[in-house]
Design an enzyme around this catalytic site. Structure first.
Site, PDB file in Angstrom:
ATOM      1  N   SER A 148       0.640  -1.023   0.258  1.00 26.66           N
ATOM      2  CA  SER A 148      -0.062   0.041  -0.288  1.00 26.66           C
ATOM      3  C   SER A 148       0.888   1.459   0.222  1.00 26.66           C
ATOM      4  CB  SER A 148      -1.221   0.349   0.992  1.00 26.66           C
ATOM      5  OG  SER A 148      -1.742   0.907   1.012  1.00 26.66           O
ATOM      6  N   ASP A 241     -11.012  -3.834  -4.534  1.00 30.56           N
ATOM      7  CA  ASP A 241     -10.113  -3.119  -3.468  1.00 30.56           C
ATOM      8  C   ASP A 241      -9.580  -1.791  -4.937  1.00 30.56           C
ATOM      9  OD1 ASP A 241      -8.292  -1.528  -2.583  1.00 30.56           O
ATOM     10  OD2 ASP A 241      -5.959  -2.501  -2.770  1.00 30.56           O
ATOM     11  N   HIS A 271      -8.520  -5.004   0.001  1.00 31.57           N
ATOM     12  CA  HIS A 271      -7.168  -3.919   0.697  1.00 31.57           C
ATOM     13  C   HIS A 271      -7.082  -4.823   1.876  1.00 31.57           C
ATOM     14  CE1 HIS A 271      -4.369  -0.994   0.460  1.00 31.57           C
ATOM     15  NE2 HIS A 271      -4.173  -0.382   1.229  1.00 31.57           N
TER      16      HIS A 271
END
Length: 300
Positions: A148, A241, A271
């Site tokens: 991320s 996501d 996610h």
């Protein structure tokens, strides 16, 4: 279809009350992430070497199975505002255990207390430290990776290292956050699965408060004119996501530039799935894919 293990995993973490002010919410969210590590990520795999280090002022944790192993510098996620060495401890242990590589997890400074470029500077400080100091690894075989926001920091550092003629051997990007404009189509259809456009906009604005800086190559990798010479890359994305499309677009851009790239989309996942090793089968598969990729790239 969203995998039922994802739904089960989402119930494990304490959610801050809705009436908290922003400062209280930040503290509560950070605490909840730390508190949920054992439930979400499971027991810690024992390794011969697990040691905390000070890398010229940046806290790190080294995981290793053997001396003089190749090294992955790992940068945790959390929207540049959350997360820590502890929240990715189990992932780093599993990667080290299965790859034959050492892993150095970076405890970079978080926003809003420390905005851009503090986190970026910290990761580069760690790379410089690794190359100059004997910590029991082989710095001539060096990869960088993260998830991320950590993946965003990783690929920006990889590009800067390329430009400095000190290229890295591989980059590992797990559902990378790459587009400060949050313009991908996936934002329109996937915001109900744990991460949405409003949350990502707030994360970008918190990390880089100056709007025009968000368009610079040191923030937005797509602003980089030429991606040729970037390290071979593994990109992992998740079907549910909002960051899915920007990860796929980056894989395509790297391939167009002649960079060897593997992009794997994990179906039914959202996610953050990859660190939840205790409750999501695909998390273990993704982490093992990272380990296999590192082993192939670095253990020559």
């Amino acid at each position: 279809m969203l995998h039922p293990q994802v739904t089960a995993a989402d119930s494990l973490r304490r959610r801050p009350p809705a009436d908290l002010d922003p400062v209280e919410r930040l503290a509560a969210t950070r605490a909840a992430m730390e508190e949920a590590v054992d439930l979400e990520c499971g027991p810690a795999i024992p390794l011969p070497v697990v040691v905390d280090l000070d890398a010229d002022g940046v806290p790190c944790r080294l995981y290793a199975n053997r001396p003089d192993a190749p090294l992955l510098v790992y940068v945790h996620g959390g929207g540049w505002c959350y997360g820590s060495i502890e929240t990715v401890d189990r992932v780093c242990r599993r990667i080290a255990d299965r790859s034959g590589c050492a892993v150095l997890s970076v405890g970079y400074r978080l926003a809003p207390e420390h905005v851009y470029p503090a986190a970026l500077d910290d990761v580069e400080t760690v790379l410089s430290f690794v190359r100059k100091n004997p910590i029991g690894v082989d710095p001539s075989r060096l990869a960088i990776g993260g998830d991320s926001a950590g993946a965003q920091l990783a690929t920006i550092v990889a590009r800067r290292q390329r430009d400095a003629a000190t290229p890295l051997d591989q980059q590992i990007l797990i559902y990378p956050a790459l587009d400060p404009m949050t313009a991908s189509e996936s934002y329109a259809g996937l915001g109900e699965y744990g991460l949405d456009r409003a949350s990502m906009r707030l994360a970008w604005e918190t990390y880089v408060p100056e709007r025009m800086r968000r368009l610079s190559p040191d923030v937005a990798i797509f602003a980089t004119a030429d991606l040729a010479g970037m390290p071979p890359t593994l990109i992992i994305t998740a079907e549910y996501d909002v960051l899915r499309d920007e990860g796929a677009d980056y894989a395509d851009a790297l391939a167009t530039a002649g960079v060897p790239v593997v992009h794997t989309r994990y179906m039914g996942m959202n996610h953050g799935f990859a660190r939840k090793l205790a409750v999501i089968d695909a998390a273990r598969a993704a982490t093992d894919q990272v380990a296999a990729s590192l082993r192939a790239a670095l253990t020559f």
